[in-house]
Design a protein around this motif. Structure first.
Motif, short mmCIF file in Angstrom:
data_model
loop_
_atom_site.label_atom_id
_atom_site.label_comp_id
_atom_site.label_asym_id
_atom_site.label_seq_id
_atom_site.Cartn_x
_atom_site.Cartn_y
_atom_site.Cartn_z
N TYR A 526 0.82 -1.21 0.00
CA TYR A 526 0.00 0.00 0.00
C TYR A 526 0.86 1.26 0.00
N PHE A 527 2.10 1.12 0.54
CA PHE A 527 2.98 2.29 0.63
C PHE A 527 4.24 2.10 -0.22
N SER A 528 4.15 1.33 -1.32
CA SER A 528 5.32 1.11 -2.17
C SER A 528 5.41 2.19 -3.25
N GLY A 529 6.60 2.39 -3.78
CA GLY A 529 6.80 3.36 -4.85
C GLY A 529 6.44 4.77 -4.43
N GLU A 530 5.74 5.46 -5.32
CA GLU A 530 5.32 6.84 -5.03
C GLU A 530 4.39 6.92 -3.83
N ALA A 531 3.65 5.82 -3.57
CA ALA A 531 2.70 5.82 -2.46
C ALA A 531 3.38 5.94 -1.10
N ALA A 532 4.71 5.73 -1.06
CA ALA A 532 5.42 5.88 0.21
C ALA A 532 5.30 7.29 0.75
N ARG A 533 5.03 8.24 -0.14
CA ARG A 533 4.85 9.62 0.31
C ARG A 533 3.68 9.76 1.28
N ARG A 534 2.74 8.82 1.20
CA ARG A 534 1.56 8.92 2.06
C ARG A 534 1.90 8.83 3.55
N LEU A 535 2.99 8.18 3.84
CA LEU A 535 3.41 8.11 5.24
C LEU A 535 3.82 9.46 5.80
N GLU A 536 4.09 10.40 4.93
CA GLU A 536 4.47 11.74 5.36
C GLU A 536 3.30 12.71 5.25
N MET A 537 2.11 12.16 5.08
CA MET A 537 0.90 12.97 4.97
C MET A 537 0.02 12.78 6.19
N CYS A 538 -0.75 13.80 6.51
CA CYS A 538 -1.75 13.67 7.54
C CYS A 538 -2.89 12.78 7.03
N GLU A 539 -3.81 12.44 7.87
CA GLU A 539 -4.88 11.51 7.50
C GLU A 539 -5.71 12.04 6.33
N ASP A 540 -6.04 13.31 6.35
CA ASP A 540 -6.88 13.88 5.29
C ASP A 540 -6.16 13.85 3.94
N CYS A 541 -4.92 14.29 3.93
CA CYS A 541 -4.17 14.32 2.67
C CYS A 541 -3.91 12.92 2.15
N ARG A 542 -3.75 11.94 3.05
CA ARG A 542 -3.52 10.57 2.63
C ARG A 542 -4.75 10.02 1.90
N VAL A 543 -5.93 10.32 2.41
CA VAL A 543 -7.16 9.86 1.76
C VAL A 543 -7.31 10.52 0.39
N ARG A 544 -7.02 11.82 0.32
CA ARG A 544 -7.15 12.51 -0.97
C ARG A 544 -6.17 11.93 -2.00
N ASP A 545 -4.97 11.57 -1.56
CA ASP A 545 -3.99 11.02 -2.48
C ASP A 545 -4.43 9.65 -3.01
N VAL A 546 -5.05 8.86 -2.15
CA VAL A 546 -5.56 7.56 -2.59
C VAL A 546 -6.62 7.74 -3.66
N TRP A 547 -7.53 8.68 -3.47
CA TRP A 547 -8.59 8.90 -4.46
C TRP A 547 -8.04 9.44 -5.78
N ARG A 548 -7.03 10.27 -5.70
CA ARG A 548 -6.40 10.77 -6.94
C ARG A 548 -5.77 9.60 -7.72
N SER A 549 -5.10 8.70 -6.99
CA SER A 549 -4.49 7.54 -7.64
C SER A 549 -5.55 6.65 -8.26
N LEU A 550 -6.67 6.49 -7.58
CA LEU A 550 -7.74 5.68 -8.09
C LEU A 550 -8.33 6.26 -9.37
N ALA A 551 -8.43 7.58 -9.40
CA ALA A 551 -8.97 8.23 -10.60
C ALA A 551 -8.03 8.07 -11.79
N ARG A 552 -6.71 8.09 -11.55
CA ARG A 552 -5.74 7.96 -12.65
C ARG A 552 -5.65 6.54 -13.17
N ASP A 553 -5.69 5.56 -12.27
CA ASP A 553 -5.47 4.18 -12.69
C ASP A 553 -6.30 3.25 -11.79
#
Length: 560
Positions: A526-553
């Motif tokens: 879940y936190f591999s590759g570019e997604a590792a950045r999520r560990l440096e995000m707060c809870e809200d930003c982490r959720v938004r990043d997941v949804w952006r990734s879902l929209a792209r692929d």
């Protein structure tokens, strides 16, 4: 020095005035439990003793007798005993079965069985065609329920002849019987366990009836008291540091308000240097005239008041507190009261006050009526109104501290007592704050704006849950009483620079916490590759990043 007759009369009149103005609190409609016994009895023991007891019981009104033999009959009276009891249902156990026999329950609901090959054989059903036995008479030398206070309906001879009166009293337990439900439990205050880790177990250690069971992991009741096995001794309520277990006859805050009012009215009526005696009501019933300065608290059970109530009596204006031990009481209760007395003495010494202000006495009138050796302290104006047991105790301790000459240091107390702080290894602590989540009291707190761990030692009950749940093993308990104002202050134990979210810039954790999490989750898909950045995000930003990734692929995200 013995008080003069005039002084004793003055104190006596002041005491009677106080008693008239404030009555002892009584629960007018206490919750109760009901035993229902039809008189179906099980007798266990060697065949001779068991058949002999059955003969003695045949005219005492029991509905039925079932006999369970652990040894074969012998002796000259065998023929007579067999002829008189041959019609009774019976069963002989071999040595292995006798050792595997299980017994549990209470008056009207005893279950007896054998474990055979992983299965449980219900002997009440097999021998008597019943779901249970109402009464159990255990005639073996080693009782199956070897307790200081066995459940009602169970009588053990321990291999000795039973008196006819004891046997008759046991056989008379037929019908319905009500008993008060002595306690209530507030599960949210219990410090027994958290997150699968074991904490406080003081109530389990002091119950002489073994009526308390541990249920770690349960939310609604981490410990459970069987009201049918409970004898109301009260030591569990006194031992509970958080007030999770409360005695009901009377409740502790009612007792304190009554005592404070008695002492206030006693002073107003001209009484001097009162002595408060904690005693079982049954021990006070037949007493003759007592000294005028003696104010009695007639407790339902002596164990229902511990060091917190004794210290409160001093804070309310008693010159001395005396705990009158009963002539016969369970050894575990005596040990508990001795421990509470040692704790009270340790706290008084830490506060700079003479420990002899609290002492144990027996029923000797000379010890009971002796005048106090020291004058009363300045009293609190009224009993503490705080809702919690620990809060009221802290109020009392602060008042007593103002009367004494403490040295401001940490004082050792008896092992296992509920006073102390914690030490935090700042090199290990990542400020994950798991300890704050596990703490059952307000003792540990997190910072609002910065990663901070703080402690208010006055609220710490030394349950050990913070130490047990710390993933970095950075916490150690620091037992003892801190006789300084800092005990009541929120003190910072560890703090660190905050880590700011790379998405929105909000501070949401410490840098050490983020580094520790990144190390533990480095291999997680879940936190591999570019997604590792999520560990440096707060809870809200982490959720938004997941949804952006879902929209792209969408397909790639679903694989994750």
């Amino acid at each position: 020095m013995t008080p003069s007759l005039a002084a004793d009369d003055r104190n006596r009149l002041a005491r009677e005035s106080a008693y008239r103005r404030v009555s002892w609190p009584r629960n007018l409609a206490p919750s109760s439990v009901t035993y229902a016994s039809a008189g179906h009895a099980l007798l266990i023991g060697n065949e001779a003793d068991t058949r002999r007891a059955a003969v003695a019981l045949e005219n005492l009104g029991l509905a039925s007798l079932t006999l369970l033999f652990t040894e074969a009959i012998d002796g000259e009276e065998a023929d007579e005993l067999l002829s008189r009891t041959r019609a009774l249902p019976s069963h002989s156990l071999n040595r292995g079965e006798a050792e595997a026999l299980t017994l549990e329950g209470y008056l009207g609901r005893f279950r007896v069985g054998l474990k055979r090959g992983g299965e449980w054989l219900d002997l009440a059903r097999a021998l008597a065609g019943r779901d249970h036995f109402d009464l159990v008479l255990d005639l073996d030398s080693r009782p199956r329920l070897d307790l200081e206070l066995p459940p009602p309906g169970y009588l053990a001879s321990r291999g000795e002849p039973l008196e006819a009166s004891a046997l008759a009293d046991w056989a008379a337990l037929v019908g319905e019987f009500d008993k008060p439900r002595y306690f209530e439990i507030e599960a949210s205050l219990c410090a027994h366990d958290a997150q699968g880790k074991r904490g406080c177990s003081r109530c389990l250690e002091v119950c002489p009836a073994d009526a308390i069971a541990s249920h770690p992991g349960r939310i609604e009741a981490r410990v459970e008291i069987d009201p049918f096995r409970c004898h109301g001794v009260g030591s569990c309520t006194s031992a509970c540091p958080t007030g999770a277990i409360r005695y009901r006859l009377p409740e502790d805050h009612q007792l304190q308000h009554t005592l404070a009012a008695w002492l206030e009215h006693y002073r107003q009526a001209g009484g001097r240097d009162p002595v408060v005696r904690f005693a079982a009501a049954a021990d006070l019933a037949d007493e003759a005239r007592v000294a005028g300065q003696l104010i009695d608290l007639p407790l339902e059970e002596l164990g229902s008041a511990g060091h917190d109530q004794w210290l409160a009596a001093l804070a309310f204006g008693a010159a001395e507190v005396r705990i009158q031990y009963m002539a016969e009481m369970p050894e575990r209760l005596r040990t508990f009261l001795d421990g509470e007395l040692a704790l009270a003495h340790g706290l008084l010494e830490a506060l700079g006050l003479p420990p002899e202000r609290i002492r144990a006495i027996d029923a000797d009138p000379a010890a009971r009526d002796a005048p106090p050796r020291l004058p009363a302290l300045a009293p609190l104006s009224e009993a503490p109104d705080e809702p919690g047991k620990r809060e009221r105790l802290n109020h009392v301790l602060d008042h007593l501290a103002a009367q004494g000459r403490s040295d401001g240091g940490r004082h050792g107390l008896p092992r296992g007592t509920a006073y102390g702080g914690i030490r935090v290894d700042s090199q290990r602590c990542t400020l994950c704050l798991a300890c704050v989540s596990a703490c059952p009291t307000p003792a540990l707190a997190a910072g609002r704006e910065r990663p901070v761990l703080s402690l208010r030692e006055a609220d710490c009950v030394q349950c050990g849950l913070c130490e047990a749940t710390c993933p970095e093993q950075a916490i150690a308990l620091e037992p003892g009483f801190l006789a300084a104002p800092e005990r009541s202050e929120q003190r910072t134990l560890h703090e660190a620079a905050p880590f700011h979210c790379i998405g929105c810039g909000k501070a949401f954790a410490s840098a050490a916490t983020i580094e520790a999490i990144k190390g533990k989750l480095a291999a997680h898909p879940y936190f591999s590759g570019e997604a590792a950045r999520r560990l440096e995000m707060c809870e809200d930003c982490r959720v938004r990043d997941v949804w952006r990734s879902l929209a792209r692929d969408p397909e790639a995200q679903l694989k994750v």
